[in-house]
Design a protein around this motif. Structure first.
Motif, PDB file in Angstrom:
ATOM      1  N   ALA A 149       0.817  -1.219   0.000  1.00 61.45           N
ATOM      2  CA  ALA A 149       0.000   0.000   0.000  1.00 61.45           C
ATOM      3  C   ALA A 149       0.847   1.264   0.000  1.00 61.45           C
ATOM      4  CB  ALA A 149      -0.910  -0.002   1.228  1.00 61.45           C
ATOM      5  N   ASP A 150       2.168   1.106  -0.041  1.00 60.13           N
ATOM      6  CA  ASP A 150       3.082   2.247   0.026  1.00 60.13           C
ATOM      7  C   ASP A 150       2.766   3.102   1.248  1.00 60.13           C
ATOM      8  OD1 ASP A 150       5.261   3.703  -0.874  1.00 60.13           O
ATOM      9  OD2 ASP A 150       4.043   5.055  -2.098  1.00 60.13           O
ATOM     10  N   ALA A 151       2.555   2.430   2.392  1.00 61.15           N
ATOM     11  CA  ALA A 151       2.192   3.109   3.628  1.00 61.15           C
ATOM     12  C   ALA A 151       3.438   3.574   4.371  1.00 61.15           C
ATOM     13  CB  ALA A 151       1.362   2.177   4.519  1.00 61.15           C
ATOM     14  N   HIS A 152       3.296   4.704   5.057  1.00 59.18           N
ATOM     15  CA  HIS A 152       4.417   5.274   5.793  1.00 59.18           C
ATOM     16  C   HIS A 152       4.725   4.466   7.046  1.00 59.18           C
ATOM     17  CE1 HIS A 152       4.775   8.811   3.330  1.00 59.18           C
ATOM     18  NE2 HIS A 152       3.509   9.138   3.499  1.00 59.18           N
ATOM     19  N   ARG A 153       6.001   4.506   7.433  1.00 62.59           N
ATOM     20  CA  ARG A 153       6.361   3.879   8.688  1.00 62.59           C
ATOM     21  C   ARG A 153       7.559   4.568   9.348  1.00 62.59           C
ATOM     22  NH1 ARG A 153       7.841  -0.413   4.794  1.00 62.59           N
ATOM     23  NH2 ARG A 153       5.914   0.337   3.936  1.00 62.59           N
ATOM     24  N   THR A 154       7.494   4.672  10.677  1.00 67.30           N
ATOM     25  CA  THR A 154       8.598   5.119  11.512  1.00 67.30           C
ATOM     26  C   THR A 154       8.824   4.016  12.528  1.00 67.30           C
ATOM     27  OG1 THR A 154       9.341   6.764  13.124  1.00 67.30           O
ATOM     28  CG2 THR A 154       6.977   6.404  12.979  1.00 67.30           C
ATOM     29  N   ILE A 155      10.068   3.732  12.847  1.00 68.24           N
ATOM     30  CA  ILE A 155      10.388   2.588  13.694  1.00 68.24           C
ATOM     31  C   ILE A 155      11.226   3.056  14.884  1.00 68.24           C
ATOM     32  CG2 ILE A 155      11.485   0.303  13.790  1.00 68.24           C
ATOM     33  CD1 ILE A 155       9.089   0.399  11.864  1.00 68.24           C
ATOM     34  N   HIS A 156      10.822   2.649  16.102  1.00 70.92           N
ATOM     35  CA  HIS A 156      11.661   2.889  17.268  1.00 70.92           C
ATOM     36  C   HIS A 156      12.983   2.140  17.078  1.00 70.92           C
ATOM     37  CE1 HIS A 156       8.103   4.361  19.456  1.00 70.92           C
ATOM     38  NE2 HIS A 156       8.925   4.753  20.426  1.00 70.92           N
ATOM     39  N   ALA A 157      14.069   2.861  17.125  1.00 69.67           N
ATOM     40  CA  ALA A 157      15.391   2.241  16.972  1.00 69.67           C
ATOM     41  C   ALA A 157      16.448   3.216  17.454  1.00 69.67           C
ATOM     42  CB  ALA A 157      15.663   1.867  15.511  1.00 69.67           C
ATOM     43  N   GLY A 158      17.585   2.681  17.861  1.00 68.93           N
ATOM     44  CA  GLY A 158      18.671   3.549  18.280  1.00 68.93           C
ATOM     45  C   GLY A 158      18.358   4.312  19.551  1.00 68.93           C
ATOM     46  N   GLU A 159      17.570   3.696  20.443  1.00 69.92           N
ATOM     47  CA  GLU A 159      17.287   4.298  21.750  1.00 69.92           C
ATOM     48  C   GLU A 159      17.968   3.434  22.804  1.00 69.92           C
ATOM     49  OE1 GLU A 159      13.536   5.554  24.637  1.00 69.92           O
ATOM     50  OE2 GLU A 159      13.228   4.105  23.035  1.00 69.92           O
ATOM     51  N   ALA A 160      17.348   2.304  23.153  1.00 70.15           N
ATOM     52  CA  ALA A 160      17.972   1.385  24.103  1.00 70.15           C
ATOM     53  C   ALA A 160      19.078   0.575  23.429  1.00 70.15           C
ATOM     54  CB  ALA A 160      16.919   0.454  24.686  1.00 70.15           C
ATOM     55  N   ALA A 161      18.891   0.274  22.165  1.00 66.36           N
ATOM     56  CA  ALA A 161      19.882  -0.510  21.418  1.00 66.36           C
ATOM     57  C   ALA A 161      20.686   0.423  20.513  1.00 66.36           C
ATOM     58  CB  ALA A 161      19.188  -1.603  20.608  1.00 66.36           C
ATOM     59  N   GLY A 162      21.744  -0.133  19.926  1.00 67.87           N
ATOM     60  CA  GLY A 162      22.690   0.700  19.209  1.00 67.87           C
ATOM     61  C   GLY A 162      22.550   0.685  17.700  1.00 67.87           C
ATOM     62  N   ILE A 163      23.695   0.789  17.030  1.00 64.55           N
ATOM     63  CA  ILE A 163      23.746   0.942  15.575  1.00 64.55           C
ATOM     64  C   ILE A 163      23.046  -0.209  14.865  1.00 64.55           C
ATOM     65  CG2 ILE A 163      25.298   1.009  13.589  1.00 64.55           C
ATOM     66  CD1 ILE A 163      25.252   3.627  15.084  1.00 64.55           C
ATOM     67  N   VAL A 219      17.642  10.720   6.796  1.00 63.14           N
ATOM     68  CA  VAL A 219      16.662   9.957   7.566  1.00 63.14           C
ATOM     69  C   VAL A 219      16.322  10.765   8.817  1.00 63.14           C
ATOM     70  CG1 VAL A 219      16.199   7.824   8.811  1.00 63.14           C
ATOM     71  CG2 VAL A 219      17.607   7.772   6.728  1.00 63.14           C
ATOM     72  N   THR A 220      15.056  11.061   9.012  1.00 66.95           N
ATOM     73  CA  THR A 220      14.648  11.917  10.121  1.00 66.95           C
ATOM     74  C   THR A 220      14.834  11.214  11.456  1.00 66.95           C
ATOM     75  OG1 THR A 220      13.053  13.042   8.715  1.00 66.95           O
ATOM     76  CG2 THR A 220      12.741  13.248  11.089  1.00 66.95           C
ATOM     77  N   LEU A 221      15.458  11.917  12.393  1.00 64.53           N
ATOM     78  CA  LEU A 221      15.648  11.432  13.757  1.00 64.53           C
ATOM     79  C   LEU A 221      14.620  12.103  14.665  1.00 64.53           C
ATOM     80  CD1 LEU A 221      19.556  11.698  13.991  1.00 64.53           C
ATOM     81  CD2 LEU A 221      18.187   9.753  13.193  1.00 64.53           C
ATOM     82  N   GLU A 222      13.771  11.314  15.290  1.00 62.26           N
ATOM     83  CA  GLU A 222      12.754  11.838  16.205  1.00 62.26           C
ATOM     84  C   GLU A 222      13.367  11.877  17.610  1.00 62.26           C
ATOM     85  OE1 GLU A 222       9.255   9.493  13.680  1.00 62.26           O
ATOM     86  OE2 GLU A 222       9.753   8.897  15.736  1.00 62.26           O
ATOM     87  N   VAL A 223      14.110  12.924  17.881  1.00 63.13           N
ATOM     88  CA  VAL A 223      14.904  12.996  19.108  1.00 63.13           C
ATOM     89  C   VAL A 223      14.065  13.569  20.253  1.00 63.13           C
ATOM     90  CG1 VAL A 223      17.021  13.886  20.144  1.00 63.13           C
ATOM     91  CG2 VAL A 223      16.972  13.306  17.708  1.00 63.13           C
ATOM     92  N   ALA A 224      14.162  12.924  21.421  1.00 64.27           N
ATOM     93  CA  ALA A 224      13.450  13.369  22.624  1.00 64.27           C
ATOM     94  C   ALA A 224      14.460  13.440  23.769  1.00 64.27           C
ATOM     95  CB  ALA A 224      12.310  12.408  22.961  1.00 64.27           C
ATOM     96  N   PRO A 225      15.189  14.559  23.883  1.00 64.53           N
ATOM     97  CA  PRO A 225      16.312  14.624  24.818  1.00 64.53           C
ATOM     98  C   PRO A 225      15.961  14.344  26.279  1.00 64.53           C
ATOM     99  CG  PRO A 225      16.467  16.404  23.230  1.00 64.53           C
ATOM    100  CD  PRO A 225      15.124  15.757  23.023  1.00 64.53           C
ATOM    101  N   SER A 226      14.905  14.952  26.798  1.00 62.36           N
ATOM    102  CA  SER A 226      14.567  14.735  28.213  1.00 62.36           C
ATOM    103  C   SER A 226      14.290  13.272  28.496  1.00 62.36           C
ATOM    104  CB  SER A 226      13.358  15.587  28.615  1.00 62.36           C
ATOM    105  OG  SER A 226      13.682  16.962  28.596  1.00 62.36           O
ATOM    106  N   SER A 227      13.563  12.628  27.596  1.00 57.04           N
ATOM    107  CA  SER A 227      13.266  11.205  27.757  1.00 57.04           C
ATOM    108  C   SER A 227      14.547  10.375  27.757  1.00 57.04           C
ATOM    109  CB  SER A 227      12.330  10.741  26.638  1.00 57.04           C
ATOM    110  OG  SER A 227      12.131   9.345  26.682  1.00 57.04           O
ATOM    111  N   ASN A 228      15.465  10.706  26.851  1.00 60.15           N
ATOM    112  CA  ASN A 228      16.720   9.959  26.775  1.00 60.15           C
ATOM    113  C   ASN A 228      17.531  10.083  28.060  1.00 60.15           C
ATOM    114  OD1 ASN A 228      17.232  10.929  23.294  1.00 60.15           O
ATOM    115  ND2 ASN A 228      16.058   9.223  24.131  1.00 60.15           N
ATOM    116  N   VAL A 229      17.510  11.263  28.664  1.00 64.01           N
ATOM    117  CA  VAL A 229      18.225  11.451  29.929  1.00 64.01           C
ATOM    118  C   VAL A 229      17.548  10.656  31.038  1.00 64.01           C
ATOM    119  CG1 VAL A 229      18.869  13.146  31.693  1.00 64.01           C
ATOM    120  CG2 VAL A 229      19.171  13.700  29.271  1.00 64.01           C
ATOM    121  N   GLN A 230      16.210  10.668  31.049  1.00 65.31           N
ATOM    122  CA  GLN A 230      15.479   9.937  32.092  1.00 65.31           C
ATOM    123  C   GLN A 230      15.753   8.437  32.051  1.00 65.31           C
ATOM    124  OE1 GLN A 230      11.337  11.233  31.576  1.00 65.31           O
ATOM    125  NE2 GLN A 230      11.429  11.869  33.701  1.00 65.31           N
ATOM    126  N   THR A 231      15.801   7.884  30.853  1.00 65.05           N
ATOM    127  CA  THR A 231      15.981   6.437  30.740  1.00 65.05           C
ATOM    128  C   THR A 231      17.447   6.039  30.816  1.00 65.05           C
ATOM    129  OG1 THR A 231      15.957   6.606  28.316  1.00 65.05           O
ATOM    130  CG2 THR A 231      13.867   6.108  29.415  1.00 65.05           C
TER     131      THR A 231
END
Length: 358
Positions: free
Chosen positions: A201-215, A258-270
């Motif tokens: 369907a050529d549907a959009h997708r964003t994937i959680h990645a590069g937060e708890a895990a690495g490259i 590739v767009t990075l959906e960065v959430a700095p406060s959350s990253n510091v909290q976790t």
């Protein structure tokens, strides 16, 4: 003469959010009232200020178990259609009041089915709530467009159902697919049938990645799920030295924008980074990566789009150029129709920034 860049002027600036979780942004008063309606007796506090403080302190405790417990409470009180609709309506109103003009809010509908709702009913309630809240916000002089992202949980097996909801409801406000949950052990191509549904369907997708895990998680999201954006994605900084050449994956992510959906406060909290000052958001932005600023979980982190922008600008010395660049970049990366985003850019974003910078 441009207005000085302060918390007050940034509150007036138009903002774009790409990464905000519905179950992480409830009003404390709403949590208490919905718990009472549902007969849920496990809240750790029964007064809004105390409950909000508990959420923030728990999320900031450094304990993943306690952090996850916070979502157990919000999800528990959202198991009825009217509760989901209320939370979605208030989400749209709260974001609009904070100056957000375009938002994509995500939720895993499967988490809201333990009380008997179907996936279809959950999605319907969310869409109804966003639509109602957006109408009310526009009437109050704070127009906002809210797109819905539907998450599948990596560790569960309902990916295909969620992907089908994304495809079926694209014309109703659902704009894309996401994978959330534990990155390690649950690769984004674990259920290829779901990715195939999106591909056909050529549907959009964003994937959680590069937060708890690495490259490796970033590569898997790009190659395994063909992610257009990365939820968080900050661990790309592992290949972005302060001095020296980029690593191969970092170079690819930067060159392909590739767009990075960065959430700095959350990253510091976790615990991903010890402080905002040591967070790589500014380094990535200045290195040419497609950085956007996001709230992730407004209740747990005790943040708003304005506070997140204010803290980053103050910490790294950003001016109006950086603030506007990040907003326009986020809007370009949005999954809504081109015409919708073009209208927001020309009728809302640029005129409001021009007024602040005049």
């Amino acid at each position: 003469m441009a207005l000085p860049l302060t918390a007050e002027t940034l509150a007036r600036a138009p903002k774009v959010l790409l990464h905000d979780h519905l179950d992480g942004g409830l009003r404390p008063q709403t949590v208490i009232e919905l718990a009472d309606e549902a007969g849920y007796r496990d809240l750790p506090a029964d007064e809004p200020e105390a409950l909000g403080r508990w959420f923030r302190e728990s999320a900031d405790s450094g304990s993943l178990e306690r952090y996850l417990e916070t979502f157990a409470h919000t999800v528990a009180v959202m198991q009825r259609p009217e509760a989901v609709q209320r939370v979605a309506r208030e989400c749209a109103l709260d974001l609009a009041a904070d100056g957000v003009v375009y938002a994509e809010v995500r939720m895993a509908p499967e988490l809201l089915t333990t009380g008997g709702m179907s996936l279809d009913e959950v999605v319907e309630a969310m869409l109804d709530g966003y639509a109602q809240g957006s109408r009310e916000a526009a009437e109050a002089g704070h127009p906002i467009v809210v797109g819905t992202l539907l998450c599948a949980m990596r560790q569960a097996d309902r990916w295909v159902e969620v992907a089908e909801q994304v495809v079926e409801r694209r014309g109703e406000g659902v704009v894309g697919f996401d994978l959330a949950g534990p990155e390690d052990g649950f690769p984004p191509d674990r259920i290829p049938e779901a990715i195939a549904v999106l591909d056909r369907a050529d549907a959009h997708r964003t994937i959680h990645a590069g937060e708890a895990a690495g490259i490796d998680s970033i590569v898997a999201a790009l190659d395994g799920a063909r992610a257009e954006r990365l939820g968080h994605g900050v661990r790309i900084a592992d290949q972005v030295p302060v001095d020296g050449p980029l690593g191969p994956v970092a170079e690819r992510v930067r060159d392909e924008q590739v767009t990075l959906e960065v959430a700095p406060s959350s990253n510091v909290q976790t615990g991903a980074y010890p402080s905002l000052a040591e967070h790589p958001v500014d380094r990535l932005h200045r290195a040419g990566f497609a950085v956007t600023l996001n709230t992730d979980n407004r209740l747990m982190s005790g943040v708003s789009a304005t506070s997140e922008l204010t803290d980053v600008a103050r910490t790294f010395g950003w001016g109006w150029d950086e603030v506007q660049t990040v907003a326009e970049r986020a809007l370009r990366a949005g999954f809504a129709d081109d015409a919708v985003r073009a209208r927001i850019a020309t009728e809302v974003l640029r005129p409001r920034f021009d007024a602040l910078r005049a």
